[in-house]
Design a protein around this motif. Sequence first.
Motif, PDB file in Angstrom:
ATOM      1  N   ILE A 126      -8.184   0.333 -10.814  1.00  0.00           N
ATOM      2  CA  ILE A 126      -8.010   0.875  -9.460  1.00  0.00           C
ATOM      3  C   ILE A 126      -7.124   2.118  -9.542  1.00  0.00           C
ATOM      4  CG2 ILE A 126      -7.104   0.414  -7.146  1.00  0.00           C
ATOM      5  CD1 ILE A 126      -7.718  -2.556  -7.659  1.00  0.00           C
ATOM      6  N   ARG A 127      -7.547   3.185  -8.907  1.00  0.00           N
ATOM      7  CA  ARG A 127      -6.846   4.466  -9.044  1.00  0.00           C
ATOM      8  C   ARG A 127      -5.744   4.624  -7.999  1.00  0.00           C
ATOM      9  NH1 ARG A 127      -7.768  10.065  -7.511  1.00  0.00           N
ATOM     10  NH2 ARG A 127      -9.539   9.431  -6.238  1.00  0.00           N
ATOM     11  N   PRO A 128      -4.485   4.785  -8.436  1.00  0.00           N
ATOM     12  CA  PRO A 128      -3.395   5.096  -7.511  1.00  0.00           C
ATOM     13  C   PRO A 128      -3.419   6.574  -7.153  1.00  0.00           C
ATOM     14  CG  PRO A 128      -2.535   4.921  -9.735  1.00  0.00           C
ATOM     15  CD  PRO A 128      -4.005   4.616  -9.822  1.00  0.00           C
ATOM     16  N   VAL A 129      -3.148   6.896  -5.895  1.00  0.00           N
ATOM     17  CA  VAL A 129      -3.220   8.300  -5.472  1.00  0.00           C
ATOM     18  C   VAL A 129      -1.962   8.781  -4.751  1.00  0.00           C
ATOM     19  CG1 VAL A 129      -5.742   8.274  -5.283  1.00  0.00           C
ATOM     20  CG2 VAL A 129      -4.365   7.676  -3.289  1.00  0.00           C
ATOM     21  N   GLY A 130      -1.058   7.876  -4.402  1.00  0.00           N
ATOM     22  CA  GLY A 130       0.113   8.274  -3.608  1.00  0.00           C
ATOM     23  C   GLY A 130       1.420   7.989  -4.305  1.00  0.00           C
ATOM     24  N   ALA A 148       7.374  -3.153  -2.081  1.00  0.00           N
ATOM     25  CA  ALA A 148       7.076  -1.968  -2.888  1.00  0.00           C
ATOM     26  C   ALA A 148       5.586  -1.687  -2.767  1.00  0.00           C
ATOM     27  CB  ALA A 148       7.460  -2.211  -4.347  1.00  0.00           C
ATOM     28  N   MET A 149       5.222  -0.431  -2.508  1.00  0.00           N
ATOM     29  CA  MET A 149       3.826  -0.069  -2.285  1.00  0.00           C
ATOM     30  C   MET A 149       3.445   1.167  -3.089  1.00  0.00           C
ATOM     31  SD  MET A 149       3.518  -0.365   1.876  1.00  0.00           S
ATOM     32  CE  MET A 149       3.988  -1.849   2.759  1.00  0.00           C
ATOM     33  N   ILE A 150       2.194   1.188  -3.549  1.00  0.00           N
ATOM     34  CA  ILE A 150       1.624   2.398  -4.138  1.00  0.00           C
ATOM     35  C   ILE A 150       0.249   2.609  -3.503  1.00  0.00           C
ATOM     36  CG2 ILE A 150       0.710   3.477  -6.225  1.00  0.00           C
ATOM     37  CD1 ILE A 150       2.913   2.228  -7.814  1.00  0.00           C
ATOM     38  N   PRO A 151       0.065   3.708  -2.771  1.00  0.00           N
ATOM     39  CA  PRO A 151      -1.244   3.985  -2.158  1.00  0.00           C
ATOM     40  C   PRO A 151      -2.327   4.143  -3.217  1.00  0.00           C
ATOM     41  CG  PRO A 151       0.478   5.299  -1.117  1.00  0.00           C
ATOM     42  CD  PRO A 151       1.084   4.685  -2.355  1.00  0.00           C
ATOM     43  N   ILE A 152      -3.531   3.674  -2.879  1.00  0.00           N
ATOM     44  CA  ILE A 152      -4.673   3.749  -3.788  1.00  0.00           C
ATOM     45  C   ILE A 152      -5.801   4.533  -3.130  1.00  0.00           C
ATOM     46  CG2 ILE A 152      -4.083   1.644  -5.019  1.00  0.00           C
ATOM     47  CD1 ILE A 152      -6.015   0.113  -3.262  1.00  0.00           C
ATOM     48  N   ALA A 153      -6.796   4.912  -3.935  1.00  0.00           N
ATOM     49  CA  ALA A 153      -7.876   5.759  -3.430  1.00  0.00           C
ATOM     50  C   ALA A 153      -8.695   5.067  -2.356  1.00  0.00           C
ATOM     51  CB  ALA A 153      -8.777   6.191  -4.596  1.00  0.00           C
ATOM     52  N   ALA A 154      -8.981   3.789  -2.532  1.00  0.00           N
ATOM     53  CA  ALA A 154      -9.797   3.049  -1.565  1.00  0.00           C
ATOM     54  C   ALA A 154      -9.524   1.565  -1.721  1.00  0.00           C
ATOM     55  CB  ALA A 154     -11.281   3.341  -1.777  1.00  0.00           C
ATOM     56  N   MET A 155      -9.691   0.820  -0.633  1.00  0.00           N
ATOM     57  CA  MET A 155      -9.494  -0.612  -0.688  1.00  0.00           C
ATOM     58  C   MET A 155     -10.620  -1.257  -1.504  1.00  0.00           C
ATOM     59  SD  MET A 155      -7.423  -3.026   0.279  1.00  0.00           S
ATOM     60  CE  MET A 155      -6.537  -2.296   1.674  1.00  0.00           C
ATOM     61  N   PRO A 156     -10.298  -2.079  -2.487  1.00  0.00           N
ATOM     62  CA  PRO A 156     -11.347  -2.740  -3.273  1.00  0.00           C
ATOM     63  C   PRO A 156     -12.237  -3.594  -2.363  1.00  0.00           C
ATOM     64  CG  PRO A 156      -9.198  -3.000  -4.311  1.00  0.00           C
ATOM     65  CD  PRO A 156      -8.949  -2.421  -2.960  1.00  0.00           C
ATOM     66  N   ASP A 157     -13.513  -3.642  -2.668  1.00  0.00           N
ATOM     67  CA  ASP A 157     -14.465  -4.429  -1.888  1.00  0.00           C
ATOM     68  C   ASP A 157     -15.283  -5.303  -2.840  1.00  0.00           C
ATOM     69  OD1 ASP A 157     -16.033  -5.429   0.124  1.00  0.00           O
ATOM     70  OD2 ASP A 157     -17.307  -3.642   0.295  1.00  0.00           O
ATOM     71  N   PRO A 158     -15.081  -6.605  -2.747  1.00  0.00           N
ATOM     72  CA  PRO A 158     -14.220  -7.314  -1.782  1.00  0.00           C
ATOM     73  C   PRO A 158     -12.747  -7.185  -2.149  1.00  0.00           C
ATOM     74  CG  PRO A 158     -15.165  -8.872  -3.326  1.00  0.00           C
ATOM     75  CD  PRO A 158     -15.811  -7.545  -3.628  1.00  0.00           C
ATOM     76  N   LYS A 159     -11.893  -7.340  -1.131  1.00  0.00           N
ATOM     77  CA  LYS A 159     -10.461  -7.219  -1.381  1.00  0.00           C
ATOM     78  C   LYS A 159      -9.987  -8.398  -2.226  1.00  0.00           C
ATOM     79  CE  LYS A 159      -7.384  -7.826   1.963  1.00  0.00           C
ATOM     80  NZ  LYS A 159      -6.556  -7.549   3.162  1.00  0.00           N
ATOM     81  N   PRO A 160      -9.300  -8.124  -3.336  1.00  0.00           N
ATOM     82  CA  PRO A 160      -8.834  -9.209  -4.201  1.00  0.00           C
ATOM     83  C   PRO A 160      -7.840 -10.126  -3.495  1.00  0.00           C
ATOM     84  CG  PRO A 160      -8.703  -7.071  -5.313  1.00  0.00           C
ATOM     85  CD  PRO A 160      -8.957  -6.798  -3.867  1.00  0.00           C
ATOM     86  N   ALA A 161      -7.843 -11.389  -3.888  1.00  0.00           N
ATOM     87  CA  ALA A 161      -6.850 -12.325  -3.377  1.00  0.00           C
ATOM     88  C   ALA A 161      -5.488 -11.994  -3.983  1.00  0.00           C
ATOM     89  CB  ALA A 161      -7.248 -13.752  -3.728  1.00  0.00           C
TER      90      ALA A 161
END
Length: 235
Positions: A126-130, A148-161
């Motif tokens: 998953i690509r971090p972008v922020g 703690a958060m790191i923005p990513i390019a897009a939400m994975p589909d389906p969203k992981p548990a």
Amino acid sequence: MTLLARTLAGCLALSIADAAAPALAQSPPPAATNPLPTTTNPDPKTPGTADIPVPAQAGAAPSAMPPAAGRDTLVATPGDANDVDEVSLPAKPAAILAGRAKWEEAVPSLKAAFQRIEADLAKAGIRPVGRPIAVFAKTDDDGFQYDAMIPIAAMPDPKPAETDGLRFGTTPSGKALRFPHKGSYDEIDGTYETLTAYLDAKDVVVQDRFIEEYVTDLNDKADEKLDVNIYALPK
């Protein structure tokens, strides 16, 4: 309890007190004010909120990971170091890891949390972008609880548990006041004092959480080149 602890706790306590009043009518609480009287020490047994040690594999970032220095901030336009900006924060998909730390261990704990997120994102492709973000909401005499958060390019589909405390969600969004801090993390309490005074002078009621966005890497609390955006979200 450090000066930063008292200052941040005062900001959070001030925002909670304002929820019962139409506007700020008093001076900011003194440094000795007890933080968040309704908040108890976070339960270490609560999933995802345990203290985060520095992971053993954190020393080497995967070669495929894009450099954090090239990533975007939540707001593209840089802030004025001598002024407060009214901005609009977008809701960005992000990988999130909850944690808590003692005040004196703030920098190493947050740094370890970001390293853990980076490593897990690399494993998942998953690509971090922020830029890295910390959201502070609860404090006590010994420490604080954060996301703690790191923005990513897009939400994975389906969203992981949720896995070992790591989950996916969105960054805080909406109208915000941005207070730039340039200098060491040891000196960030001065920016929070400015923030508190500004909210009091402008009769601004804010949410009971504050956001720190690390424009430069959070490596050492004495790093004089540290650049941080602090956001307060008006109610």
